[in-house]
Design a protein around this motif. Sequence first.
Motif, mmCIF file in Angstrom:
data_model
loop_
_atom_site.group_PDB
_atom_site.id
_atom_site.type_symbol
_atom_site.label_atom_id
_atom_site.label_comp_id
_atom_site.label_asym_id
_atom_site.label_seq_id
_atom_site.Cartn_x
_atom_site.Cartn_y
_atom_site.Cartn_z
ATOM 1 N N LEU A 1 -0.934 -5.094 -5.785
ATOM 2 C CA LEU A 1 -1.182 -6.378 -6.436
ATOM 3 C C LEU A 1 -1.382 -6.211 -7.935
ATOM 4 O O LEU A 1 -0.887 -7.021 -8.739
ATOM 5 N N LEU A 2 -2.078 -5.166 -8.337
ATOM 6 C CA LEU A 2 -2.237 -4.897 -9.766
ATOM 7 C C LEU A 2 -0.881 -4.666 -10.423
ATOM 8 O O LEU A 2 -0.623 -5.127 -11.539
ATOM 9 N N SER A 3 -0.005 -3.972 -9.715
ATOM 10 C CA SER A 3 1.350 -3.728 -10.233
ATOM 11 C C SER A 3 2.146 -5.028 -10.282
ATOM 12 O O SER A 3 2.887 -5.278 -11.242
ATOM 13 N N MET A 4 2.013 -5.854 -9.253
ATOM 14 C CA MET A 4 2.732 -7.119 -9.201
ATOM 15 C C MET A 4 2.300 -8.053 -10.322
ATOM 16 O O MET A 4 3.126 -8.752 -10.925
ATOM 17 N N LEU A 5 1.004 -8.063 -10.621
ATOM 18 C CA LEU A 5 0.508 -8.907 -11.696
ATOM 19 C C LEU A 5 0.999 -8.418 -13.062
ATOM 20 O O LEU A 5 1.227 -9.219 -13.969
ATOM 21 N N LYS A 6 1.162 -7.116 -13.190
ATOM 22 C CA LYS A 6 1.661 -6.557 -14.445
ATOM 23 C C LYS A 6 3.138 -6.855 -14.638
ATOM 24 O O LYS A 6 3.587 -7.193 -15.740
ATOM 25 N N SER A 7 3.919 -6.728 -13.551
ATOM 26 C CA SER A 7 5.376 -6.922 -13.651
ATOM 27 C C SER A 7 5.859 -7.824 -12.517
ATOM 28 O O SER A 7 6.521 -7.368 -11.585
ATOM 29 N N PRO A 8 5.530 -9.106 -12.557
ATOM 30 C CA PRO A 8 5.886 -10.012 -11.450
ATOM 31 C C PRO A 8 7.391 -10.156 -11.242
ATOM 32 O O PRO A 8 7.826 -10.465 -10.129
ATOM 33 N N GLU A 9 8.155 -9.899 -12.277
ATOM 34 C CA GLU A 9 9.608 -10.050 -12.154
ATOM 35 C C GLU A 9 10.228 -9.028 -11.213
ATOM 36 O O GLU A 9 11.371 -9.202 -10.758
ATOM 37 N N THR A 10 9.492 -7.979 -10.853
ATOM 38 C CA THR A 10 10.032 -6.948 -9.965
ATOM 39 C C THR A 10 9.867 -7.304 -8.487
ATOM 40 O O THR A 10 10.378 -6.579 -7.629
ATOM 41 N N VAL A 11 9.154 -8.401 -8.200
ATOM 42 C CA VAL A 11 8.864 -8.767 -6.812
ATOM 43 C C VAL A 11 9.433 -10.155 -6.524
ATOM 44 O O VAL A 11 8.851 -11.162 -6.942
ATOM 45 N N PRO A 12 10.556 -10.256 -5.836
ATOM 46 C CA PRO A 12 11.141 -11.560 -5.509
ATOM 47 C C PRO A 12 10.154 -12.454 -4.762
ATOM 48 O O PRO A 12 9.510 -12.024 -3.812
ATOM 49 N N GLY A 13 10.017 -13.686 -5.214
ATOM 50 C CA GLY A 13 9.130 -14.631 -4.555
ATOM 51 C C GLY A 13 7.708 -14.638 -5.072
ATOM 52 O O GLY A 13 6.914 -15.495 -4.696
ATOM 53 N N PHE A 14 7.377 -13.688 -5.943
ATOM 54 C CA PHE A 14 6.017 -13.629 -6.491
ATOM 55 C C PHE A 14 5.996 -14.340 -7.836
ATOM 56 O O PHE A 14 6.405 -13.781 -8.857
ATOM 57 N N GLU A 15 5.509 -15.568 -7.835
ATOM 58 C CA GLU A 15 5.531 -16.391 -9.041
ATOM 59 C C GLU A 15 4.217 -17.159 -9.199
ATOM 60 O O GLU A 15 4.184 -18.394 -9.168
ATOM 61 N N PRO A 16 3.112 -16.456 -9.361
ATOM 62 C CA PRO A 16 1.825 -17.152 -9.529
ATOM 63 C C PRO A 16 1.821 -17.961 -10.820
ATOM 64 O O PRO A 16 2.337 -17.526 -11.851
ATOM 65 N N LYS A 17 1.239 -19.149 -10.760
ATOM 66 C CA LYS A 17 1.234 -20.054 -11.910
ATOM 67 C C LYS A 17 0.007 -19.874 -12.788
ATOM 68 O O LYS A 17 -0.122 -20.540 -13.813
#
Length: 230
Positions: free
Chosen positions: A104-120
């Motif tokens: 999750l820390l990685s996803m928050l840093k680079s959300p573009e690398t995870v399809p469907g992960f688009e927190p507003k």
Amino acid sequence: MLNVLVIHGYLQTGETMRCNTQRLQAELRHIAELHYVEGPPMKDSSWGDSRPWWIMKSRSGWLDPDNRTDRWDETVRWWSEHLSEHPYDGIIGLSQGSAMTALLLSMLKSPETVPGFEPKRTQSIKFAILCSGWVSRLPPHKEIYDIPSDLPTLHKSLRLSAAGRALDETDGIVSARRTAELASLFGPKAVQKSHNEGHLIPVRDPWPRVFQDFIASAVQENRARPIPES
């Protein structure tokens, strides 16, 4: 008051974590509120109340009666929606929840690398505490790991001999080597301390004070950081 996200393990729920960490809640109540989330419900009733973040594979096959492979996609969508509504200052994870914390820390840093992960909503994570975690080998996860190097983190420490064997292994579920591997992904601000409470978030003395001091230090460090020039 800090808002701290608490992420449960593989066969657990948020309520399980809440019950097992009541003392920690009490000790931190003057500086933080712990928010115990639960992953999306499983479609197969044989899982009961368990809410795994993804399905793990054993030597005998998938630990999922339906052999489902889209659980991770459900989890990504769930996190995208949840983090769009709730702000957090820190994260505490246990077991698979600890592995999820690193992802999750990685996803928050680079959300573009995870399809469907688009927190507003933008999250201002100031620290993370990881207990009994590991590095996930699930194929989608290999491309995700990109943990912020300047984030203060506290890890369950493992005393290893020169031969790499655990000297004080009390966790019968996640091996010392796997936990150490996860800790190695974090930067120079990672702190490791050992405990003997097994596969749990430690709550006996002196751990409540250890958590409290670590959180206070991480928040103070965050306040002291210079604001980047635009």
